[in-house]
Design a protein around this motif. Structure first.
Motif, PDB file in Angstrom:
ATOM      1  N   SER A   1       0.781  -1.327   0.000  1.00 14.54           N
ATOM      2  CA  SER A   1       0.086  -0.033   0.152  1.00 14.54           C
ATOM      3  C   SER A   1       0.744   1.144  -0.043  1.00 14.54           C
ATOM      4  CB  SER A   1      -0.820  -0.169   1.177  1.00 14.54           C
ATOM      5  OG  SER A   1      -0.097   0.037   2.606  1.00 14.54           O
ATOM      6  N   THR A   2       2.139   1.239   0.056  1.00 15.23           N
ATOM      7  CA  THR A   2       2.990   2.381   0.107  1.00 15.23           C
ATOM      8  C   THR A   2       3.327   2.965  -1.096  1.00 15.23           C
ATOM      9  OG1 THR A   2       4.270   1.469   1.786  1.00 15.23           O
ATOM     10  CG2 THR A   2       5.339   3.093   0.904  1.00 15.23           C
ATOM     11  N   ASP A   3       2.917   4.325  -1.364  1.00 17.51           N
ATOM     12  CA  ASP A   3       3.409   4.940  -2.407  1.00 17.51           C
ATOM     13  C   ASP A   3       5.002   5.361  -2.537  1.00 17.51           C
ATOM     14  OD1 ASP A   3       3.562   6.732  -4.582  1.00 17.51           O
ATOM     15  OD2 ASP A   3       2.569   8.216  -3.650  1.00 17.51           O
ATOM     16  N   PHE A   4       5.758   4.748  -3.105  1.00 15.08           N
ATOM     17  CA  PHE A   4       7.076   4.615  -3.133  1.00 15.08           C
ATOM     18  C   PHE A   4       7.834   6.218  -3.151  1.00 15.08           C
ATOM     19  CE2 PHE A   4      11.067   5.010  -5.484  1.00 15.08           C
ATOM     20  CZ  PHE A   4      12.005   4.302  -4.512  1.00 15.08           C
ATOM     21  N   TYR A   5       7.032   6.933  -4.012  1.00 16.65           N
ATOM     22  CA  TYR A   5       7.275   8.478  -4.057  1.00 16.65           C
ATOM     23  C   TYR A   5       7.014   9.340  -2.763  1.00 16.65           C
ATOM     24  CZ  TYR A   5       8.050   7.052  -8.789  1.00 16.65           C
ATOM     25  OH  TYR A   5       8.627   6.667 -10.066  1.00 16.65           O
ATOM     26  N   SER A   6       6.202   8.762  -1.824  1.00 18.50           N
ATOM     27  CA  SER A   6       6.133   9.430  -0.678  1.00 18.50           C
ATOM     28  C   SER A   6       7.197   9.236   0.239  1.00 18.50           C
ATOM     29  CB  SER A   6       4.416   9.159   0.118  1.00 18.50           C
ATOM     30  OG  SER A   6       4.853   7.644   0.444  1.00 18.50           O
ATOM     31  N   LEU A   7       7.937   8.335  -0.056  1.00 20.75           N
ATOM     32  CA  LEU A   7       9.151   8.118   0.729  1.00 20.75           C
ATOM     33  C   LEU A   7      10.281   9.141   0.265  1.00 20.75           C
ATOM     34  CD1 LEU A   7       8.945   4.456   1.274  1.00 20.75           C
ATOM     35  CD2 LEU A   7       8.085   6.071   2.712  1.00 20.75           C
ATOM     36  N   LEU A   8      10.465   9.582  -0.706  1.00 19.13           N
ATOM     37  CA  LEU A   8      11.439  10.180  -1.409  1.00 19.13           C
ATOM     38  C   LEU A   8      11.780  11.668  -0.844  1.00 19.13           C
ATOM     39  CD1 LEU A   8      11.247   9.270  -5.082  1.00 19.13           C
ATOM     40  CD2 LEU A   8      12.361   7.970  -3.197  1.00 19.13           C
ATOM     41  N   LEU A   9      12.944  12.221  -0.481  1.00 19.06           N
ATOM     42  CA  LEU A   9      13.473  13.310  -0.337  1.00 19.06           C
ATOM     43  C   LEU A   9      14.682  13.768  -1.048  1.00 19.06           C
ATOM     44  CD1 LEU A   9      13.870  12.963   3.701  1.00 19.06           C
ATOM     45  CD2 LEU A   9      12.051  14.254   2.488  1.00 19.06           C
ATOM     46  N   ASN A  10      14.616  15.104  -1.408  1.00 19.00           N
ATOM     47  CA  ASN A  10      15.658  15.389  -2.439  1.00 19.00           C
ATOM     48  C   ASN A  10      16.861  15.571  -1.840  1.00 19.00           C
ATOM     49  OD1 ASN A  10      17.127  17.289  -4.349  1.00 19.00           O
ATOM     50  ND2 ASN A  10      15.517  16.777  -5.650  1.00 19.00           N
TER      51      ASN A  10
END
Length: 96
Positions: free
Chosen positions: A5-14
């Protein structure tokens, strides 16, 4: 491992743009309790846990500090397609 259920992109930081507070928000809102720091080409350069943030704050950084400059970056990865994944992981853990 990411939950289905995890949206991979919600875990990303630049890298170079996201603060420790940004990382803390991602960690708080994710089931995985981790944030992933990527460079401009989306290459993974670090994983951040709440413990990393805690250590950074204790070292004198603030929540406004840039996350990628405030955490340890000794990132080790193993290709998932490898047939002997567990064996390789075991050797890496023993070396470190």
């Amino acid at each position: 491992m990411l939950s289905k259920s995890t949206d991979f992109y919600s875990l990303l930081l630049n890298e170079g743009k996201s603060s420790l507070l940004d990382a803390l928000v991602v960690i708080q809102n994710s089931k995985e309790k981790t944030a992933l720091i990527v460079d401009d080409s989306q290459k993974l350069i670090a994983m951040v846990s709440d413990g990393d943030i805690r250590r950074s704050l204790l070292a004198g950084n603030s929540l406004d500090s840039i996350a990628s400059e405030s955490i340890k970056k000794g990132f080790i990865s193993i290709e998932q397609s490898s047939n002997d994944l567990l064996l390789k992981a075991s050797h890496i853990i023993k070396r470190n």
